[in-house]
Each structure stands twice: as structure tokens, then as C-alpha cells.
Design an enzyme around this catalytic site. Structure first.
Site, PDB file in Angstrom:
ATOM      1  N   HIS A   1      -3.048   7.077   2.407  1.00 18.46           N
ATOM      2  CA  HIS A   1      -3.526   5.785   1.932  1.00 18.46           C
ATOM      3  C   HIS A   1      -4.889   5.502   2.551  1.00 18.46           C
ATOM      4  CE1 HIS A   1      -4.003   1.668   1.052  1.00 18.46           C
ATOM      5  NE2 HIS A   1      -3.764   1.258   2.278  1.00 18.46           N
TER       6      HIS A   1
ATOM      7  N   ASN B   1     -10.074  -0.184   0.226  1.00 17.38           N
ATOM      8  CA  ASN B   1      -8.610  -0.070   0.178  1.00 17.38           C
ATOM      9  C   ASN B   1      -8.115  -0.662  -1.144  1.00 17.38           C
ATOM     10  OD1 ASN B   1      -5.866  -0.481   0.409  1.00 17.38           O
ATOM     11  ND2 ASN B   1      -5.931  -1.254   2.499  1.00 17.38           N
TER      12      ASN B   1
ATOM     13  N   CYS C   1       0.812  -1.225   0.000  1.00 11.66           N
ATOM     14  CA  CYS C   1       0.000   0.000   0.000  1.00 11.66           C
ATOM     15  C   CYS C   1       0.842   1.272   0.000  1.00 11.66           C
ATOM     16  CB  CYS C   1      -0.969   0.006   1.173  1.00 11.66           C
ATOM     17  SG  CYS C   1      -2.116  -1.380   1.135  1.00 11.66           S
TER      18      CYS C   1
HETATM   19  N1  COA Z   1     -17.951  -8.603   9.716  1.00 15.29           N
HETATM   20  C1  COA Z   1     -18.220  -9.000  10.956  1.00 15.29           C
HETATM   21  N2  COA Z   1     -17.281  -9.333  11.841  1.00 15.29           N
HETATM   22  C2  COA Z   1     -15.997  -9.243  11.441  1.00 15.29           C
HETATM   23  C3  COA Z   1     -15.642  -8.822  10.161  1.00 15.29           C
HETATM   24  C4  COA Z   1     -16.678  -8.499   9.267  1.00 15.29           C
HETATM   25  N3  COA Z   1     -16.441  -8.071   7.999  1.00 15.29           N
HETATM   26  N4  COA Z   1     -14.296  -8.806  10.058  1.00 15.29           N
HETATM   27  C5  COA Z   1     -13.816  -9.235  11.224  1.00 15.29           C
HETATM   28  N5  COA Z   1     -14.852  -9.499  12.070  1.00 15.29           N
HETATM   29  C6  COA Z   1     -14.808  -9.988  13.432  1.00 15.29           C
HETATM   30  C7  COA Z   1     -13.561 -10.779  13.749  1.00 15.29           C
HETATM   31  O1  COA Z   1     -13.668 -12.089  13.251  1.00 15.29           O
HETATM   32  C8  COA Z   1     -13.559 -10.730  15.238  1.00 15.29           C
HETATM   33  O2  COA Z   1     -14.460 -11.695  15.718  1.00 15.29           O
HETATM   34  P1  COA Z   1     -14.138 -12.545  17.055  1.00 15.29           P
HETATM   35  O3  COA Z   1     -13.972 -11.516  18.131  1.00 15.29           O
HETATM   36  O4  COA Z   1     -15.321 -13.412  17.171  1.00 15.29           O
HETATM   37  O5  COA Z   1     -12.854 -13.256  16.736  1.00 15.29           O
HETATM   38  C9  COA Z   1     -14.144  -9.350  15.546  1.00 15.29           C
HETATM   39  O6  COA Z   1     -14.786  -8.920  14.348  1.00 15.29           O
HETATM   40  C10 COA Z   1     -13.128  -8.320  15.946  1.00 15.29           C
HETATM   41  O7  COA Z   1     -12.001  -8.453  15.056  1.00 15.29           O
HETATM   42  P2  COA Z   1     -10.913  -7.354  14.992  1.00 15.29           P
HETATM   43  O8  COA Z   1      -9.891  -7.753  13.989  1.00 15.29           O
HETATM   44  O9  COA Z   1     -10.481  -7.039  16.368  1.00 15.29           O
HETATM   45  O10 COA Z   1     -11.810  -6.145  14.431  1.00 15.29           O
HETATM   46  P3  COA Z   1     -11.396  -4.689  14.161  1.00 15.29           P
HETATM   47  O11 COA Z   1     -12.301  -3.759  14.857  1.00 15.29           O
HETATM   48  O12 COA Z   1      -9.916  -4.496  14.343  1.00 15.29           O
HETATM   49  O13 COA Z   1     -11.711  -4.549  12.598  1.00 15.29           O
HETATM   50  C11 COA Z   1     -10.511  -4.562  10.552  1.00 15.29           C
HETATM   51  C12 COA Z   1     -11.098  -5.396  11.657  1.00 15.29           C
HETATM   52  C13 COA Z   1      -9.854  -5.482   9.534  1.00 15.29           C
HETATM   53  C14 COA Z   1     -11.625  -3.803   9.877  1.00 15.29           C
HETATM   54  C15 COA Z   1      -9.510  -3.573  11.183  1.00 15.29           C
HETATM   55  O14 COA Z   1      -8.650  -4.258  12.045  1.00 15.29           O
HETATM   56  C16 COA Z   1      -8.715  -2.853  10.167  1.00 15.29           C
HETATM   57  O15 COA Z   1      -9.232  -2.117   9.336  1.00 15.29           O
HETATM   58  N6  COA Z   1      -7.399  -3.012  10.229  1.00 15.29           N
HETATM   59  C17 COA Z   1      -6.507  -2.375   9.301  1.00 15.29           C
HETATM   60  C18 COA Z   1      -6.633  -3.060   7.988  1.00 15.29           C
HETATM   61  C19 COA Z   1      -5.866  -2.356   6.938  1.00 15.29           C
HETATM   62  O16 COA Z   1      -5.958  -1.159   6.854  1.00 15.29           O
HETATM   63  N7  COA Z   1      -5.109  -3.094   6.164  1.00 15.29           N
HETATM   64  C20 COA Z   1      -4.336  -2.587   5.137  1.00 15.29           C
HETATM   65  C21 COA Z   1      -3.273  -1.728   5.667  1.00 15.29           C
HETATM   66  S1  COA Z   1      -2.362  -1.092   4.422  1.00 15.29           S
END
Ligand code: COA
EC number: 2.3.1.180
Length: 333
Positions: A254, A284, A112
């Protein structure tokens, strides 16, 4: 007078197929409200079967050349982590399809942050007089590397491409890339990875290998790193350029997650209204996200000639980087 790389053209392209949150919810254990509140994303675009990254790159590249009022470039740098094939690089095909002749063309892989890294490479080609003009493209199709059952990554990523033309000029011109700061931390390379298919984890030809070809992401750790690295990188670029952050008109970061943008704005003590965003429409788009945000910022009138702008990328590797420029007057492609 020193020689600078000046941005003189901008083009973007997202494939027409839209996947809404509701459509994801129809096949995954998720829902529109969860995705919107955790990411700010409402929909993303995906390529059609048979399409590939080069197809998007060609469309964006064509538009950027047209915006710059040219049909030629002395070099092409393509930022991508989803090349059409592992070998050879995708950039030479893109250059051929854009009728750029036998110019140097190669890929840069910084996930990214790829677009900012590619800008730095393009600026370097110009600074060393290897080229007078460079077409820099960011293009990715992460829909092709996501596990169909991974609700987290499928909610976040979309496909797209964006491009700019850099031309040799002076640092006083609007559009001159004024400061480029890059960084990496390979000790956190496991936070975003596709483990299989490379020399470390080769394919055995067994069906179980398929899992290794999908992107894995440790979302919360990536989130924290993104806020930390992007805020530091923007702060450093502002300081080196001699721009107090209060005087920066637009930050184009980004587009990883709307909450990452809000948290970074807060960390920098700057109003989130000055952060350009289109994440609700595109998700993204990896190396394409910054030029796509630039194109949408111009189209919406958020980004105007004369604005002080800081661009910042963050991604797998880990990698990050920022660039400062005064936004130039461009022709709409
Ligand atoms: N719908 C519903 N639940 C979801 C989900 C979705 N699309 N994606 C993840 N979950 C769940 C997980 O499985 C987890 O469940 P569990 O507690 O039963 O295991 C719960 O939500 C919490 O997961 P977590 O990873 O802590 O959620 P979060 O609030 O951090 O959100 C992201 C997940 C991926 C949206 C977030 O971490 C994020 O955006 N991270 C950065 C990603 C990114 O920018 N990547 C590229 C960087 S260049």
C-alpha cells in the site's frame, strides 16, 4: 486438482486533475520540500466537482475487463470507504454501468487494506464455485472527506481506482492467488476515522457537524503501525507460500508514505529497489493504491511475467492483509 482464483486482467484509472505540492502550499501552511521529504509525494489526482467514486470504479473496471479479454463477470466486489452514498452500496451501480447484468455486487470497507480484502472475498466466491469470474475493484475519493484546513491529510491522500479480473483456474497457473492472510485490530480504530455520519455520531443538522464528516488521522501512530503490521504480514505470507523473502522479485505494498515503504523494506531486510512505488505521482489512493501501483509497475517494466510478487495492504480499522502470486502475462488495457 484444487480450484484457484487466477488474476487475468488489470486496469487502472486516476482522474486527470493534478494537485501539486505547490498548489497545496498556496492555500495551506506547508511547502513542497516538507511534503516531499516527509512523504515522498509530489502530486496527487482529485476528482472534478460532480464526480464520485463510482465514476472512477467504472473506468478502472472497464479497463480490467478489456485487459482480460472479456465483457462479463459473474460477480463484482468493490473495495471502497468513500461510497457514493452511505446507503445503498456503490457496487451494484458500477455493475449496471459496466453492463454486467444482475450479477451479485457489493462493497467491502477495509480502508487502505480494502483491495486485499476484496481479493480474498473474490477468491472465496471462486473457491466455493459461487462464481467462475469476479471483477474486483478498489476505488476511493478521499479528497471528498478531507478538511480543507488539514495540511497533514491533504498532503497525503489522492483519488483513484484500480481493478483486476479473477477467473477460476489452477494453483499452478501464473496469476493464481497462492496465499491470502488478513488481520485487524479494532482497539486502534481511532487512529484513522471519520467520526460523524454513522450510527454512533448522527447528524443533528447543525453546521458544527461538518467537522465530524472529515477524516482524522494520528499520523505518527499510524506510521508505526503500518511498518509493524505490513512487515509481519509480508513475512507470514512469504513463510506460508514457501518463498524466502530474498526470492520475492517485487513487493507491492500500500502506497501510504515513501518513508513507510523504506522503513518496512529495512525491517524485512530487503532492498527498497524491489518495492514498487508510484507514490510521488498519486499519493495515498486508499483502496486503489495497490492496483494502481501494479498498473504503473507493469507500464514501467518493473513488474514482469514470472516475477514472484507479494502484495500487502494496511489501513484504518486497523486492518491489513497480504497475498502472494506469480505475476502473469497480461494484455495491456
Ligand atoms: N506541512 C507542514 N507541516 C506539517 C504538515 C504539512 N503538510 N503536516 C503536518 N505538519 C506538521 C504538524 O502539524 C506538526 O506540527 P507541530 O509540531 O507544530 O504540531 C509537525 O508537522 C510534525 O507532525 P507529525 O505528525 O509528527 O509529522 P510526521 O513527520 O509524522 O508526518 C505524516 C506527518 C502525516 C506525513 C506522517 O505521520 C505519515 O505519513 N503518517 C502515516 C499516514 C498514512 O500513511 N496514513 C494512511 C495509512 S493507511
Amino acid at each position: 486438482m484444487s480450484r484457484a482464483a487466477v488474476l487475468t486482467g488489470l486496469g487502472a484509472w486516476a482522474p486527470p486533475t493534478v494537485v501539486t505540492n505547490e498548489e497545496l502550499a498556496s492555500c495551506l501552511d506547508t511547502d513542497d520540500e516538507w511534503i516531499r521529504t516527509r512523504t515522498g509525494i509530489r502530486q496527487r489526482r482529485v476528482i472534478a466537482p460532480g464526480e464520485a467514486t463510482s465514476d472512477l470504479a467504472v473506468e478502472a473496471g472497464r479497463r480490467a475487463l478489456k485487459s482480460a479479454g472479456t465483457t462479463t463477470a459473474d460477480a463484482l466486489v468493490l473495495a471502497t470507504s468513500t461510497p457514493d452514498r452511505l446507503c445503498p452500496a456503490t457496487a451494484p451501480q458500477v455493475a449496471s454501468r459496466l453492463n454486467l447484468g444482475t450479477v451479485p455486487a457489493f462493497d467491502v470497507a477495509a480502508v487502505c487494506s480494502g483491495f486485499v480484502y476484496a481479493l480474498a472475498v473474490g477468491a472465496g466466491l471462486i473457491a466455493t464455485a459461487t462464481a467462475d469470474s469476479v471483477l474486483v475493484i478498489g476505488a476511493d475519493t478521499f479528497s471528498t472527506v478531507l478538511s480543507p484546513s488539514d495540511r497533514a491529510t491533504r498532503a497525503v491522500f489522492g483519488d483513484g481506482a484500480g481493478a483486476v479480473v479473477l477467473r477460476a483456474g489452477s494453483p499452478e497457473q501464473d496469476g493464481a492467488l497462492l496465499d491470502l492472510g488478513l488481520g485487524s485490530d479494532g482497539s486502534r480504530s481511532d487512529l484513522i476515522e471519520i467520526p460523524g455520519g454513522g450510527s454512533r455520531q448522527r447528524s443533528t443538522g447543525l453546521p458544527t457537524d461538518l467537522e465530524g464528516t472529515y477524516l482524522t488521522m494520528r499520523g505518527q501512530a499510524v506510521f508505526a503501525q503500518a511498518v509493524h503490521r505490513m512487515s509481519e504480514s509480508v513475512r507470514e505470507t512469504g513463510a506460508r507460500t514457501g518463498w524466502p523473502l530474498e526470492t520475492v522479485d517485487r513487493f507491492v505494498l500500500h502506497q501510504a508514505n515513501a518513508r513507510i515503504l523504506t522503513a518496512t523494506a529495512k525491517r524485512l531486510g530487503q532492498p527498497v529497489e524491489r518495492f514498487v512505488t508510484n507514490i510521488d505521482q498519486l499519493g495515498n489512493t486508499v483502496a486503489a493504491s495497490i492496483p494502481l501501483a501494479l498498473a504503473d509497475g507493469v507500464a514501467s517494466g518493473e513488474l514482469l511475467p514470472g516475477h514472484r510478487v507479494v502484495l500487502c495492504g494496511f489501513g484504518g480499522g486497523l486492518t491489513w492483509g497480504s497475498v502472494a502470486l506469480v505475476w502473469p502475462q497480461l494484455n495491456t488495457p
